[in-house]
Motif scaffolding. Sequence first.
Motif, short mmCIF file in Angstrom:
data_model
loop_
_atom_site.label_atom_id
_atom_site.label_comp_id
_atom_site.label_asym_id
_atom_site.label_seq_id
_atom_site.Cartn_x
_atom_site.Cartn_y
_atom_site.Cartn_z
N GLU A 180 61.10 16.19 5.29
CA GLU A 180 60.60 15.71 6.01
C GLU A 180 59.09 16.16 6.03
OE1 GLU A 180 60.32 16.78 11.44
OE2 GLU A 180 61.66 17.87 9.78
N LEU A 181 58.89 17.24 5.75
CA LEU A 181 57.71 17.83 4.96
C LEU A 181 56.99 17.03 3.82
CD1 LEU A 181 55.28 19.75 5.70
CD2 LEU A 181 56.55 21.03 3.94
N SER A 182 57.65 16.41 2.79
CA SER A 182 57.30 15.88 2.38
C SER A 182 56.93 14.47 2.71
CB SER A 182 57.93 14.98 0.83
OG SER A 182 58.51 16.53 0.38
N LEU A 183 57.26 14.03 3.80
CA LEU A 183 57.30 12.31 4.16
C LEU A 183 55.79 12.81 5.09
CD1 LEU A 183 60.60 11.00 5.13
CD2 LEU A 183 59.69 9.71 3.34
N THR A 184 55.84 13.71 5.61
CA THR A 184 54.59 14.01 6.68
C THR A 184 53.55 14.22 5.89
OG1 THR A 184 56.07 15.35 8.32
CG2 THR A 184 53.70 15.43 8.26
N ASN A 185 53.66 14.57 4.70
CA ASN A 185 52.39 14.86 3.78
C ASN A 185 52.15 13.41 3.32
OD1 ASN A 185 52.10 17.60 4.44
ND2 ASN A 185 53.32 18.21 2.41
N TYR A 196 49.60 11.11 6.14
CA TYR A 196 48.58 12.21 6.44
C TYR A 196 47.56 12.00 4.58
CZ TYR A 196 49.28 14.12 10.73
OH TYR A 196 50.40 14.24 11.90
N PHE A 197 48.20 11.34 3.54
CA PHE A 197 47.22 11.29 2.35
C PHE A 197 47.15 9.54 2.60
CE2 PHE A 197 47.61 9.22 -1.86
CZ PHE A 197 46.40 10.00 -2.45
N LEU A 198 48.25 8.71 3.17
CA LEU A 198 47.62 7.72 2.89
C LEU A 198 46.82 6.97 4.01
CD1 LEU A 198 51.11 6.06 2.86
CD2 LEU A 198 49.51 6.36 0.77
#
Length: 546
Positions: free
Chosen positions: A525-530, A533-535
């Motif tokens: 979940e944390l990786s998908l959130t990051n 926001y990066f994109l």
Amino acid sequence: MKGEFPHWLIGNNTKLYTLYLPSCSLLGPLHLPIHSHVYLSDLDISENSFYSPIPTEIGVQFPNLYFLNLSGNGLIGDIPSSFGKMSQLMKLYLSNNRLSAIIPQDLIVGCISLFDLILSNNNLQGQIFPKQANCKELDRLLLDGNQFTGSIPYSILNCTLLNMLDVSDNHLFGSIPGWIRNMTFLQVLDLSENNFSGTLPSSFVPPQIREVYLSNNRLQGPLTNAFYNCSELMTLDLSHNYFTRRIPDWIGKFPKLSYLLLGYNNLVGEIPIQLCNLGQLSLVDLSNNNLSGHVLPCITAASNKVRQEEVGTNPYMASSPAYMKQPLEFTTKSISYYFRGSILKYISGLDLSCNNLTGKIPAEIGNLSMIQVLNLSHNSLTGLIPQSFSNLKQIESLDLSYNKLNGKIPQLTQLNWLAVFSVAHNNLSGKTPEMVAQFATFDNSSYEGNPFLCGPPLSKSCFSSSIMPRVSEEDKKDHKRDGGFMDMDAFYVSFLISYAIVLLTMAAILYINPYWRRAWFYMIELSLTNLYYFLVDNIPFWFRCY
């Protein structure tokens, strides 16, 4: 022992039977006692330094000699005709001197008991044998290394018991007479290094002949039936002549043949498969001809067995030390050497170089674990170097240069006796063998002429971006059998199985341990959130959705 020959020792001991003074330091003129000595039977003063003529009356002073050895003394002048007075003389050794002129007829006629006449390595001239001869007891006649001219005289046929005839390294000419077949006791015939010409007569040697040396002459034409029915033949050296046509099929009917040298002729055709019937072969030289076809897988298969037994079971070689002393020329380590005597029992080699042979190198040659010399250079051989060559544990010289071989060089670094190695001027690729053991001694010349080889001692690095040559599907299959290529089907199956095992292991761990399972989903979940926001922060504004 130094000083002049002690002639007083013989003169003062009138009942002396035997005097041996070989390999001393006696020098000066050879003086004999004034009075004749009727009891002396054996006199050996060989390997000294007299450098004088043989006393002219030696036959009168020692009328009852059985054995006389004056070899290796530097004696000069003529052979005294007084030797003819020694009617009891059986063995006369005058080799390795500087004697000149002709063989006196009195010696051949008067010495009716003569068994050995050895006059090798002098400066004797004229005809090799007088026209009148009375030598019915003569067993060995060695006249090699002189200046004799003319042809082989018919008078030699009077030596009805002659066993060994060596007239090599002279200036004899003409054709080889067919009447030699009538010398029914002849077992060794050496006519090499002369100027004999013409063709070989049909069946010109007696059936019981064991050794024939005709190398370095001007003989020509086909071999036809020259040695037909010689079932006792052990050595056949016909190298350095002008023989033509094919190697006859009857070559396979010599069960005792150990040394076959046919190099440096004009022979054509394929290597006869009948050679595979020769179970005693140890040296084979067919180099520098026009032979074609393939290398026979069985050509020296029996040779390996003979080498392992050290060729010590041959009763002829063991019981007859007088034989097998004729030199055989064979190229090893890129140099031609002359081998003779007992050393021939311990050398094994195959030289097929400088022909028109094609096809692949048979893997069966790698089974010759005792062979010392293998030369297949200067042909048109293709395919891979057999992996089985790593079994050539006794090899000292391996030359595969100037062919059309491709693929990689197999692992040969365990060949600890290898002194000469060359694969130059082929189409080999990949890395050179590791510079260890004997391979640390080989320089660039062993590998040159292979544009796709890399690694030391070559200057080309294996990390360059050079395009490697394509290897045919047939060679890939051959190399796969040798372990040179990876089986890709097996690789794909093993990769999928390994991947499945990893996934199942991870699923089992997450199912058993709830803490790790929560941590795993939290990390996802944390990786998908990051990532989201990066994109959003980095993609261009015209791709953003409002």
